[in-house]
Design a protein around this motif. Structure first.
Motif, PDB file in Angstrom:
ATOM      1  N   PRO A 132      -6.372   6.591 -11.438  1.00 18.36           N
ATOM      2  CA  PRO A 132      -5.967   7.058 -10.115  1.00 18.36           C
ATOM      3  C   PRO A 132      -7.093   7.791  -9.413  1.00 18.36           C
ATOM      4  O   PRO A 132      -7.864   8.502 -10.028  1.00 18.36           O
ATOM      5  CB  PRO A 132      -4.807   8.017 -10.404  1.00 18.36           C
ATOM      6  N   SER A 133      -7.162   7.573  -8.131  1.00 20.71           N
ATOM      7  CA  SER A 133      -8.141   8.282  -7.311  1.00 20.71           C
ATOM      8  C   SER A 133      -7.769   9.749  -7.213  1.00 20.71           C
ATOM      9  O   SER A 133      -6.600  10.109  -7.194  1.00 20.71           O
ATOM     10  CB  SER A 133      -8.164   7.654  -5.916  1.00 20.71           C
ATOM     11  N   ARG A 134      -8.747  10.606  -7.135  1.00 20.20           N
ATOM     12  CA  ARG A 134      -8.485  12.043  -6.992  1.00 20.20           C
ATOM     13  C   ARG A 134      -8.215  12.413  -5.541  1.00 20.20           C
ATOM     14  O   ARG A 134      -7.845  13.515  -5.242  1.00 20.20           O
ATOM     15  CB  ARG A 134      -9.662  12.847  -7.514  1.00 20.20           C
ATOM     16  N   SER A 166       0.835  -1.196   0.000  1.00 23.20           N
ATOM     17  CA  SER A 166       0.000   0.000   0.000  1.00 23.20           C
ATOM     18  C   SER A 166       0.878   1.257   0.000  1.00 23.20           C
ATOM     19  O   SER A 166       2.048   1.212   0.394  1.00 23.20           O
ATOM     20  CB  SER A 166      -0.898   0.019   1.239  1.00 23.20           C
ATOM     21  N   ILE A 167       0.291   2.350  -0.432  1.00 24.83           N
ATOM     22  CA  ILE A 167       1.021   3.617  -0.413  1.00 24.83           C
ATOM     23  C   ILE A 167       1.376   3.979   1.030  1.00 24.83           C
ATOM     24  O   ILE A 167       2.473   4.446   1.311  1.00 24.83           O
ATOM     25  CB  ILE A 167       0.212   4.734  -1.097  1.00 24.83           C
ATOM     26  N   ARG A 168       0.469   3.734   1.962  1.00 23.36           N
ATOM     27  CA  ARG A 168       0.710   4.050   3.375  1.00 23.36           C
ATOM     28  C   ARG A 168       1.914   3.258   3.893  1.00 23.36           C
ATOM     29  O   ARG A 168       2.780   3.801   4.569  1.00 23.36           O
ATOM     30  CB  ARG A 168      -0.532   3.723   4.198  1.00 23.36           C
ATOM     31  N   SER A 169       1.996   1.966   3.566  1.00 22.01           N
ATOM     32  CA  SER A 169       3.126   1.167   4.050  1.00 22.01           C
ATOM     33  C   SER A 169       4.430   1.621   3.392  1.00 22.01           C
ATOM     34  O   SER A 169       5.488   1.606   4.031  1.00 22.01           O
ATOM     35  CB  SER A 169       2.899  -0.330   3.810  1.00 22.01           C
ATOM     36  N   LEU A 170       4.361   2.050   2.137  1.00 18.36           N
ATOM     37  CA  LEU A 170       5.559   2.567   1.465  1.00 18.36           C
ATOM     38  C   LEU A 170       6.014   3.876   2.099  1.00 18.36           C
ATOM     39  O   LEU A 170       7.214   4.119   2.234  1.00 18.36           O
ATOM     40  CB  LEU A 170       5.283   2.765  -0.030  1.00 18.36           C
ATOM     41  N   ALA A 171       5.062   4.721   2.490  1.00 15.77           N
ATOM     42  CA  ALA A 171       5.411   5.986   3.156  1.00 15.77           C
ATOM     43  C   ALA A 171       6.117   5.703   4.477  1.00 15.77           C
ATOM     44  O   ALA A 171       7.130   6.343   4.802  1.00 15.77           O
ATOM     45  CB  ALA A 171       4.159   6.829   3.373  1.00 15.77           C
ATOM     46  N   VAL A 207       4.826   9.819  -1.515  1.00 15.12           N
ATOM     47  CA  VAL A 207       4.941   8.527  -2.198  1.00 15.12           C
ATOM     48  C   VAL A 207       3.967   8.466  -3.365  1.00 15.12           C
ATOM     49  O   VAL A 207       4.329   8.028  -4.462  1.00 15.12           O
ATOM     50  CB  VAL A 207       4.699   7.348  -1.231  1.00 15.12           C
ATOM     51  N   ARG A 208       2.755   8.943  -3.170  1.00 13.02           N
ATOM     52  CA  ARG A 208       1.760   8.936  -4.245  1.00 13.02           C
ATOM     53  C   ARG A 208       2.270   9.740  -5.436  1.00 13.02           C
ATOM     54  O   ARG A 208       2.198   9.293  -6.587  1.00 13.02           O
ATOM     55  CB  ARG A 208       0.431   9.490  -3.733  1.00 13.02           C
ATOM     56  N   ALA A 209       2.789  10.940  -5.167  1.00  8.64           N
ATOM     57  CA  ALA A 209       3.319  11.786  -6.242  1.00  8.64           C
ATOM     58  C   ALA A 209       4.499  11.111  -6.935  1.00  8.64           C
ATOM     59  O   ALA A 209       4.613  11.169  -8.162  1.00  8.64           O
ATOM     60  CB  ALA A 209       3.727  13.146  -5.679  1.00  8.64           C
ATOM     61  N   GLU A 222       6.594   8.410 -11.732  1.00  7.10           N
ATOM     62  CA  GLU A 222       7.261   7.252 -12.333  1.00  7.10           C
ATOM     63  C   GLU A 222       6.363   6.542 -13.350  1.00  7.10           C
ATOM     64  O   GLU A 222       6.740   5.518 -13.897  1.00  7.10           O
ATOM     65  CB  GLU A 222       7.711   6.266 -11.245  1.00  7.10           C
ATOM     66  N   GLY A 223       5.147   7.066 -13.560  1.00  7.31           N
ATOM     67  CA  GLY A 223       4.242   6.496 -14.561  1.00  7.31           C
ATOM     68  C   GLY A 223       3.439   5.305 -14.087  1.00  7.31           C
ATOM     69  O   GLY A 223       2.873   4.570 -14.901  1.00  7.31           O
ATOM     70  N   VAL A 224       3.364   5.098 -12.777  1.00  4.12           N
ATOM     71  CA  VAL A 224       2.627   3.966 -12.222  1.00  4.12           C
ATOM     72  C   VAL A 224       1.128   4.269 -12.255  1.00  4.12           C
ATOM     73  O   VAL A 224       0.704   5.367 -11.905  1.00  4.12           O
ATOM     74  CB  VAL A 224       3.071   3.685 -10.767  1.00  4.12           C
TER      75      VAL A 224
END
Length: 117
Positions: free
Chosen positions: A114-116, A78-83, A93-95, A100-102
């Motif tokens: 992507p979610s807004r 998850s983005i949270r775990s990556l942060a 991390v989201r940015a 990176e084109g993900v």
């Protein structure tokens, strides 16, 4: 990796900085240290620098870290775990992933636009 050796109580500033540095160098992130101690992450950064720890520039993320975050996200992290792993904010991390084109997963975990939020 979270390293928790218990609370830090009754220490002077230099001892606090040394203990934070020890835990950081053993694998705790600044976020981990903040959770363990209740100390603001900016204060923890100052203590780590005072203890001689070389910290990455907050504005610049090395390519190797970006590659690692992308790889982990694509494997399901998850983005949270990556942060937490990178010691930065969710929005950073989201940015980075978008830069990176993900293609971000929806909140339900499925691939999609992507979610807004």
């Amino acid at each position: 990796m979270e390293v928790d050796d218990g609370p830090i109580v009754g220490t002077d500033e230099s001892s606090l900085a040394a203990e934070l540095a020890r835990r950081y160098l053993r694998g705790a992130t600044i976020t981990d240290l903040g959770r363990q101690t209740g100390i603001d992450r900016r204060v923890i950064r100052r203590h780590l620098i005072d203890a001689g720890v070389s910290l990455p520039d907050r504005g610049a993320r090395p390519n190797a870290l970006a590659e690692t975050l992308v790889e982990r996200y694509q494997r399901g992290a998850s983005i949270r775990s990556l942060a937490d792993f990178a010691g930065c904010s969710y929005s950073t991390v989201r940015a980075l992933l978008l830069d990176e084109g993900v293609t971000l997963r929806s909140r339900s975990g499925e691939s999609g636009p992507p979610s807004r939020f």
